[in-house]
Design an enzyme around this catalytic site. Structure first.
Site, PDB file in Angstrom:
ATOM      1  N   HIS A 101       0.845  -1.199   0.000  1.00 41.86           N
ATOM      2  CA  HIS A 101       0.000   0.000   0.000  1.00 41.86           C
ATOM      3  C   HIS A 101       0.876   1.243   0.000  1.00 41.86           C
ATOM      4  O   HIS A 101       1.994   1.244   0.532  1.00 41.86           O
ATOM      5  CB  HIS A 101      -0.994   0.005   1.165  1.00 41.86           C
ATOM      6  N   ASP A 103       0.007   4.474   1.147  1.00 45.58           N
ATOM      7  CA  ASP A 103      -0.163   5.501   2.180  1.00 45.58           C
ATOM      8  C   ASP A 103       0.589   5.151   3.453  1.00 45.58           C
ATOM      9  O   ASP A 103       0.945   3.982   3.692  1.00 45.58           O
ATOM     10  CB  ASP A 103      -1.645   5.727   2.475  1.00 45.58           C
ATOM     11  N   ASP A 140       6.342   1.281   6.560  1.00 48.35           N
ATOM     12  CA  ASP A 140       5.009   0.696   6.397  1.00 48.35           C
ATOM     13  C   ASP A 140       4.192   1.678   5.551  1.00 48.35           C
ATOM     14  O   ASP A 140       3.598   2.603   6.058  1.00 48.35           O
ATOM     15  CB  ASP A 140       4.384   0.501   7.768  1.00 48.35           C
ATOM     16  N   GLU A 170      -4.966   2.369   3.193  1.00 52.76           N
ATOM     17  CA  GLU A 170      -4.880   1.173   4.017  1.00 52.76           C
ATOM     18  C   GLU A 170      -4.908   1.520   5.496  1.00 52.76           C
ATOM     19  O   GLU A 170      -5.521   0.817   6.308  1.00 52.76           O
ATOM     20  CB  GLU A 170      -3.590   0.407   3.683  1.00 52.76           C
ATOM     21  N   GLU A 171      -4.249   2.629   5.844  1.00 51.80           N
ATOM     22  CA  GLU A 171      -4.096   2.979   7.254  1.00 51.80           C
ATOM     23  C   GLU A 171      -5.344   3.614   7.869  1.00 51.80           C
ATOM     24  O   GLU A 171      -5.360   3.908   9.058  1.00 51.80           O
ATOM     25  CB  GLU A 171      -2.907   3.940   7.423  1.00 51.80           C
ATOM     26  N   HIS A 485       4.042   3.099  12.863  1.00 47.49           N
ATOM     27  CA  HIS A 485       2.960   4.007  13.242  1.00 47.49           C
ATOM     28  C   HIS A 485       3.372   4.966  14.360  1.00 47.49           C
ATOM     29  O   HIS A 485       2.521   5.690  14.882  1.00 47.49           O
ATOM     30  CB  HIS A 485       1.686   3.259  13.663  1.00 47.49           C
TER      31      HIS A 485
END
Length: 512
Positions: A101, A103, A140, A170-171, A485
């Site tokens: 992904h 984003d 990520d 995705e996030e 994150h």
């Protein structure tokens, strides 16, 4: 020899210096191996790509495909699919889908002013690790995008026909995978690159659903001559709400509700706003409330907060050693406050909503089966919203936790309600997976050790691909990354080269 040692020993050399961005392809990551991967990782890192801001990176990938004469398709929300024919001898092999992904989670340290809408990530290297500079790194899932582009750009890797799907959003609820038209894919086997443990092959994940607990606000004019204060919780370890939930880290929103509850139990406190969290997949590390008290109650309010703070520091001294709780004067004028009923409802909603691990798997040792994270707290003109994300390996458990939240809202009444979004299915582990067997052999052949096979509590987009493409066979692989994150996110660059060799060997083995 451990798998980690084999991975580390397979890479020659170390990088220890920290330098600024060079502004060209030959940048701070030049010299790291494989060069093709780190070139794309650095180029991608320069592109702003927070969730809902993926057009620029999608256009970059589209240009990449055009420049190489590859077929591609962009949809209306900037998901992108790139196809590459199989190499000689692999033309008629079954296609392989790659997935990642585009984003990232956008978070910066206190005092760091980074415009994620316009600025890319400022990379730095410290020993074996690549970091952002006061921000999340975005490994990520820049790792997934860079691995996919590296194979697409290669001329020396034997491989079947490739269908590379790079999704958006995705996030923030897996919106890209939800929206993507899977009928454009012909492959029935998929390699995902959103895994962060090079010692293992990822072979199954939970599903999840998000719930918005909405509490209507009854506004009132504040009484005269009150003192405005800011209660805050900060400095928590935070982390990924699924990968790290078993670590029992403190949740800043939950702690804030505990502080507010203690104040409301004893004093005529008036609440004006509550806010906390950064993303539905992040354990909140910060939260705050604006409140008003009588000057005569100021000292007692401080005593209450200090007492709760002392308790919290004892409870979380292992998981959250940098926890800070405080009460300070707030200079901005407050023109309206919650009614007492609204303030009590907010504290009740947060305090009574399930949070943390809810059940452990009875079939896989030490695996969290279901959990809930109160991830976001916000105040608008109309309502206070408490957003939770509920992952579970078993759908019925997920919906049972949701039902508890719904029943709580029903008991509270007064227009309180719960709405849901981003209901994503799980991806069950398949011990008879042919792709997993191929990857296991490739791992043993390439890295000379046996990989662990992991099933995770994390909820990835793979559950959606499993639902959209019946019979699909999937695995996920990736280099070592920590604290995704968060602003502590870091990528162990020494583990990329072994994963690159593993991927090449898996592709070489998929000739049928």
């Amino acid at each position: 020899m451990s798998a980690h040692q084999a991975l580390t020993d397979s890479v020659n050399g170390r990088r220890t210096e920290t330098r600024g961005m060079a502004g060209q392809t030959n940048g701070i990551l030049s010299g790291l191996k494989p060069e093709i991967f780190f070139r794309y990782f650095e180029e991608i890192s320069r592109i702003p790509r927070g969730s809902y801001n993926e057009k620029q990176v999608s256009d970059y990938i589209a240009k990449f495909a055009r420049d190489r004469g590859l077929e591609y398709f962009q949809d209306d929300i900037h998901n992108i699919l790139v196809k590459k024919p199989g190499t000689r001898g692999y033309e008629n092999a079954a296609p392989v889908i790659f997935h990642g992904h585009t984003d990232i989670v956008c978070e910066s340290d206190e005092g760091v002013h980074h415009d994620f809408e316009k600025e890319g990530i400022k990379l730095r290297i410290d020993g074996d690790f690549i970091h952002g500079t006061g921000t999340t790194l975005g490994a990520d899932n820049a790792v997934g995008v860079a691995l996919a582009l590296s194979v697409l750009d290669s001329t020396d890797i034997p491989h079947p026909p490739l269908e590379v799907v790079l999704t958006v959003q995705e996030e923030v609820g897996k919106g890209g995978a939800q929206h993507f038209d899977a009928s454009r894919l012909t492959g029935k086997r998929l390699i995902d690159f959103n895994w962060h443990d090079p010692k293992s092959l990822f072979a199954g994940c939970a599903g999840d659903i998000s719930a918005r607990f909405r509490i209507p606000i009854e506004w009132q004019k504040p009484p005269a001559r009150l003192t405005t204060l800011r209660a805050f919780v900060k400095g928590l370890s935070s982390g990924h709400s699924e990968f790290d939930i078993h670590l029992e880290r403190a949740n800043a929103i939950v702690l804030l509700a505990r502080i507010l509850g203690a104040l409301l139990d004893e004093l005529p406190v008036r609440l004006a706003s509550v806010n906390g969290g950064v993303n539905r997949y992040v354990i909140p590390g910060d939260a705050e409330a604006i409140l008003l008290v009588h000057q005569a109650d100021f000292d007692r309010a401080n005593e209450i907060v200090s007492s709760v703070s002392a308790d919290l520091k004892k409870e979380f001294f292992v998981s959250d050693p940098k926890l800070e709780v405080g009460l300070e004067l707030h200079a901005e004028a407050v023109e309206r406050v919650f009614s007492d009923v609204t303030a009590a409802s907010v504290v009740q909603a947060i305090t009574l909503t399930p949070n943390g691990v809810q059940s452990m798997s009875l079939t896989i040792a030490n695996l969290v089966e279901s959990s809930n994270t109160i991830a976001l707290l916000s105040t608008s003109d109309e309502e206070v919203e408490v957003l939770s994300t509920i992952p579970s390996a078993i759908s019925s458990r997920r919906y049972a936790i949701l039902k508890r939240i719904e029943r709580l809202a029903a008991l509270m009444g007064r227009g309180t309600k719960v709405t849901t979004f981003a209901d994503c299915p799980e991806w069950p582990y398949n011990k008879d997976s042919k792709l997993l067997a191929v990857a296991t052999r490739a791992y043993e052949e390439t890295l000379k050790v046996k990989p662990h096979v992991e099933v995770s509590h994390s909820s990835l987009e793979l559950g959606l691909f499993n639902k959209k493409i019946p019979g699909i066979d999937m695995i996920s692989i990736g280099p070592e990354a920590f604290d995704v994150h968060t602003t502590r996110e870091r990528l162990n660059h020494t583990t990329v080269e072994p994963i690159w060799r593993l991927l090449r060997e898996i592709l070489r083995s998929l000739k049928d």
